[in-house]
Design a protein around this motif. Sequence first.
Motif, PDB file in Angstrom:
ATOM      1  N   PRO A 257      -0.190  -3.455 -15.308  1.00  0.00           N
ATOM      2  CA  PRO A 257      -0.004  -2.005 -15.291  1.00  0.00           C
ATOM      3  C   PRO A 257       0.235  -1.432 -13.891  1.00  0.00           C
ATOM      4  O   PRO A 257       0.724  -0.316 -13.765  1.00  0.00           O
ATOM      5  CB  PRO A 257      -1.295  -1.465 -15.905  1.00  0.00           C
ATOM      6  N   LEU A 258      -0.080  -2.188 -12.859  1.00  0.00           N
ATOM      7  CA  LEU A 258       0.105  -1.698 -11.487  1.00  0.00           C
ATOM      8  C   LEU A 258       1.279  -2.390 -10.799  1.00  0.00           C
ATOM      9  O   LEU A 258       1.381  -2.385  -9.573  1.00  0.00           O
ATOM     10  CB  LEU A 258      -1.184  -1.883 -10.683  1.00  0.00           C
ATOM     11  N   MET A 259       2.176  -2.977 -11.605  1.00  0.00           N
ATOM     12  CA  MET A 259       3.342  -3.670 -11.065  1.00  0.00           C
ATOM     13  C   MET A 259       4.111  -2.733 -10.143  1.00  0.00           C
ATOM     14  O   MET A 259       4.305  -1.562 -10.445  1.00  0.00           O
ATOM     15  CB  MET A 259       4.232  -4.147 -12.207  1.00  0.00           C
ATOM     16  N   GLY A 260       4.522  -3.285  -9.014  1.00  0.00           N
ATOM     17  CA  GLY A 260       5.247  -2.480  -8.029  1.00  0.00           C
ATOM     18  C   GLY A 260       4.354  -1.964  -6.923  1.00  0.00           C
ATOM     19  O   GLY A 260       4.840  -1.499  -5.896  1.00  0.00           O
ATOM     20  N   SER A 261       3.036  -2.045  -7.113  1.00  0.00           N
ATOM     21  CA  SER A 261       2.098  -1.623  -6.076  1.00  0.00           C
ATOM     22  C   SER A 261       1.921  -2.736  -5.059  1.00  0.00           C
ATOM     23  O   SER A 261       1.951  -3.913  -5.403  1.00  0.00           O
ATOM     24  CB  SER A 261       0.732  -1.286  -6.690  1.00  0.00           C
ATOM     25  N   ILE A 262       1.727  -2.347  -3.828  1.00  0.00           N
ATOM     26  CA  ILE A 262       1.477  -3.318  -2.762  1.00  0.00           C
ATOM     27  C   ILE A 262       0.151  -2.935  -2.109  1.00  0.00           C
ATOM     28  O   ILE A 262      -0.005  -1.823  -1.604  1.00  0.00           O
ATOM     29  CB  ILE A 262       2.617  -3.341  -1.740  1.00  0.00           C
ATOM     30  N   VAL A 263      -0.787  -3.877  -2.123  1.00  0.00           N
ATOM     31  CA  VAL A 263      -2.141  -3.611  -1.652  1.00  0.00           C
ATOM     32  C   VAL A 263      -2.463  -4.446  -0.416  1.00  0.00           C
ATOM     33  O   VAL A 263      -2.003  -5.581  -0.284  1.00  0.00           O
ATOM     34  CB  VAL A 263      -3.171  -3.866  -2.780  1.00  0.00           C
ATOM     35  N   VAL A 264      -3.254  -3.840   0.480  1.00  0.00           N
ATOM     36  CA  VAL A 264      -3.752  -4.508   1.677  1.00  0.00           C
ATOM     37  C   VAL A 264      -5.254  -4.253   1.722  1.00  0.00           C
ATOM     38  O   VAL A 264      -5.717  -3.167   1.375  1.00  0.00           O
ATOM     39  CB  VAL A 264      -3.067  -3.943   2.948  1.00  0.00           C
ATOM     40  N   PHE A 265      -6.003  -5.267   2.150  1.00  0.00           N
ATOM     41  CA  PHE A 265      -7.458  -5.145   2.267  1.00  0.00           C
ATOM     42  C   PHE A 265      -7.858  -5.131   3.732  1.00  0.00           C
ATOM     43  O   PHE A 265      -7.248  -5.803   4.564  1.00  0.00           O
ATOM     44  CB  PHE A 265      -8.161  -6.321   1.572  1.00  0.00           C
ATOM     45  N   THR A 266      -8.917  -4.366   4.037  1.00  0.00           N
ATOM     46  CA  THR A 266      -9.487  -4.378   5.374  1.00  0.00           C
ATOM     47  C   THR A 266     -10.997  -4.235   5.261  1.00  0.00           C
ATOM     48  O   THR A 266     -11.499  -3.605   4.331  1.00  0.00           O
ATOM     49  CB  THR A 266      -8.884  -3.264   6.271  1.00  0.00           C
ATOM     50  N   GLY A 267     -11.723  -4.839   6.180  1.00  0.00           N
ATOM     51  CA  GLY A 267     -13.186  -4.772   6.161  1.00  0.00           C
ATOM     52  C   GLY A 267     -13.798  -5.770   5.202  1.00  0.00           C
ATOM     53  O   GLY A 267     -13.102  -6.545   4.543  1.00  0.00           O
ATOM     54  N   ASN A 268     -15.117  -5.755   5.136  1.00  0.00           N
ATOM     55  CA  ASN A 268     -15.873  -6.674   4.280  1.00  0.00           C
ATOM     56  C   ASN A 268     -16.067  -6.067   2.909  1.00  0.00           C
ATOM     57  O   ASN A 268     -16.651  -4.998   2.785  1.00  0.00           O
ATOM     58  CB  ASN A 268     -17.239  -6.979   4.900  1.00  0.00           C
ATOM     59  N   LEU A 269     -15.586  -6.761   1.909  1.00  0.00           N
ATOM     60  CA  LEU A 269     -15.754  -6.313   0.539  1.00  0.00           C
ATOM     61  C   LEU A 269     -16.993  -6.959  -0.063  1.00  0.00           C
ATOM     62  O   LEU A 269     -17.453  -7.992   0.417  1.00  0.00           O
ATOM     63  CB  LEU A 269     -14.520  -6.697  -0.284  1.00  0.00           C
ATOM     64  N   GLY A 270     -17.504  -6.366  -1.140  1.00  0.00           N
ATOM     65  CA  GLY A 270     -18.650  -6.939  -1.839  1.00  0.00           C
ATOM     66  C   GLY A 270     -18.280  -8.221  -2.566  1.00  0.00           C
ATOM     67  O   GLY A 270     -19.138  -9.038  -2.865  1.00  0.00           O
ATOM     68  N   MET A 271     -16.998  -8.388  -2.870  1.00  0.00           N
ATOM     69  CA  MET A 271     -16.500  -9.624  -3.485  1.00  0.00           C
ATOM     70  C   MET A 271     -15.703 -10.363  -2.423  1.00  0.00           C
ATOM     71  O   MET A 271     -15.360  -9.789  -1.392  1.00  0.00           O
ATOM     72  CB  MET A 271     -15.629  -9.294  -4.702  1.00  0.00           C
TER      73      MET A 271
END
Length: 171
Positions: free
Chosen positions: A80-94
Motif C-alpha cells: 500500500p505504500l509503493m512509491g514511498s522512499i524511507v530513510v532511518f536515522t537514530g536508534n530505533l526500538g527495533m
Amino acid sequence: IARRAWPELKGNGGHGLANLKRVLDLQFHHHDAGEDARAAALVVLHAEARLAMPFGELVLPAPKTRFPKNPTPPANPNGPLMGSIVVFTGNLGMSRDDAANLAARAGMDVKAGVTKQTTHLIVGDQDLSLLAGHSKSSKHRKAEAMRDAGHPIRILGESEFKDILAGAGVL
C-alpha cells in the motif's frame, strides 16, 4: 597495531603507551625516547603473540567489511505504500534490519541517505555524543531544510512509523 590487538581498551584507558604499559605489565621509563621505542617494540611482540600474526600482517590495514549497497529486500510492488522512499536515522526500538524489512513489505524503498526522492524520514532516539554538537542528525537537518523549501517529506518518530505500518496491514 594496539587497536587491532586490544580493541577492548577503547574507552577503557585507551591504546596509548602509558595504558599499554599497565595492561601488558611492561617495564620501562616512559617519555624516554629509547625506552619508549623499546616499549613500542614490546607492544608489537605482544600483539604478534596475541593475534598469532607476523609483523608483516599486523602492519597491513585491517580488511574492511563490505556491506551490500542496499541490503534490504526490494519493495513489495503490491504494498500500500509503493512509491514511498524511507530513510532511518537514530536508534530505533527495533533493529534497523527489522524496520527496513517491514517498510519493504509495505512497499517502501529503503535508502541510506536523504535525497530529493525521499518521502519519509523515520527518526529514532539520537545519541547526542555522536552528533558533533547538534541536537539532530545530519539526515534530520537535511530533511527539515528540504521540507522548509517545499519538498513533501514526512518526518516521523518510530511510533508514527509503526502506526503507518499497522494501517498498511504490515504490523
